[in-house]
Scaffold this active site. Structure first.
Site, PDB file in Angstrom:
ATOM      1  CB  SER A  97      -0.958  -0.043   1.193  1.00 20.25           C
ATOM      2  OG  SER A  97      -1.996   0.885   1.039  1.00 20.25           O
ATOM      3  CG  ASP A 227      -7.352  -2.779  -2.893  1.00 19.90           C
ATOM      4  OD1 ASP A 227      -7.945  -1.943  -2.190  1.00 19.90           O
ATOM      5  OD2 ASP A 227      -6.131  -2.984  -2.816  1.00 19.90           O
ATOM      6  CG  HIS A 256      -5.911  -2.319   0.660  1.00 20.80           C
ATOM      7  ND1 HIS A 256      -5.212  -1.964  -0.478  1.00 20.80           N
ATOM      8  CD2 HIS A 256      -5.269  -1.700   1.697  1.00 20.80           C
ATOM      9  CE1 HIS A 256      -4.214  -1.166  -0.154  1.00 20.80           C
ATOM     10  NE2 HIS A 256      -4.219  -0.996   1.161  1.00 20.80           N
TER      11      HIS A 256
END
Length: 276
Positions: A97, A227, A256
């Site tokens: 991320s 996601d 995610h």
């Protein structure tokens, strides 16, 4: 485990697991978490002979909470100073991320003299926010809403995100893990209020396009196609087009937070990539 002081006197907490003579893997974590979010991957890689290094980004986890410098350039430079301090080479460098942005900016600013391979997991590059040049991005209102939620009730926001979209627990048939939610909340609340606030701009508005074009090592890109935090089309699929020697693996139906929800598959894919 240890502490390292950057040039601007920020104390970075880091873990250094596995055999010291093993091939090196570094792990950069997501917002607003800490290196603890990588613990399943750290254990798996270290247990398979790798030296695994993961730090808490400035303002997060057990590291210092400086008022300034909560941006991608500082994040990347902090990582560079830590790796110089440890003098590690031939690194397989993974980022999850926001940590994927850190990896991209590290390569953009510092090159790949220490890097053998790179991995982007549910990563934010090339650019999250919607602009004229990036019509597939998310509207700025999304990030303004997160900022407003952070200021209004950070503790509640850090319950709502993992209870819902981060791990896909808001999807029909999902089976939420209260332990996973609580761990996310705990890591988030360890971070500094100002630091996690500033980092929203860093992960959403930083354009990593030119950084990705500088990648000159084999790169693994892993992303779930459900996601809800970092949508795959504007992220992984766009990054795969920019990074020359890249392999994209899509986890069907995955959210995610695949470091937890799909940890066995991700552990195997990361190990295979690092060994290959």
């Amino acid at each position: 485990m240890g502490l390292f002081a950057t040039r601007d006197d920020v104390q970075l907490y880091y873990k250094d697991w596995g055999p010291k003579d093993g091939p090196v893997v570094t792990l950069s974590h997501g917002w607003p978490l800490s290196s603890d979010s990588w613990e399943s991957q750290m254990y798996h890689l270290a247990d398979n002979g790798f030296r695994v290094i993961a730090h808490d980004r400035r303002g997060h986890g057990r590291s210092s909470q400086p008022w300034d410098g909560n941006d991608m350039d500082h994040y990347a430079d902090d990582l560079a100073q830590l790796l110089d301090h440890l003098d590690v080479k031939d690194i397989t460098m993974f980022g999850f991320s926001t940590g994927g942005g850190e990896v991209a900016r590290y390569i953009g600013r510092h090159g790949t003299k220490r890097v053998k391979k790179a991995g982007l997991v549910s990563a934010v590059p090339p650019l999250m926010v919607k602009t004229e040049a990036n019509p597939g991005g998310l509207p700025i209102d999304v990030f303004d809403g997160i900022r407003a939620g952070l200021l209004a009730n950070r503790a509640q926001l850090f319950k709502d995100i993992p209870s819902g979209p981060f791990f896909g627990y808001n999807r029909p048939g999902a089976k939420p893990s209260q332990g996973v939610i609580d761990a996310w909340w705990l890591q988030g609340m360890q971070g500094g209020h100002k630091n996690t606030y500033d980092s929203i701009k860093a992960f959403s508005e930083t354009d990593f396009t030119e950084d990705l074009k500088k990648f000159d090592v084999p790169t693994l890109i892993v992303h779930g196609d459900d996601d809800q935090i970092v949508p795959i089309d504007a992220a992984a699929r766009a990054s795969a087009k920019l990074v020359k020697d890249s392999q994209l693996i899509v986890y069907a139906g995955a959210p995610h937070g695949i470091t937890d929800t799909h940890k066995d598959k991700l552990n195997a894919d990361m190990l295979a990539f690092a060994k290959g």
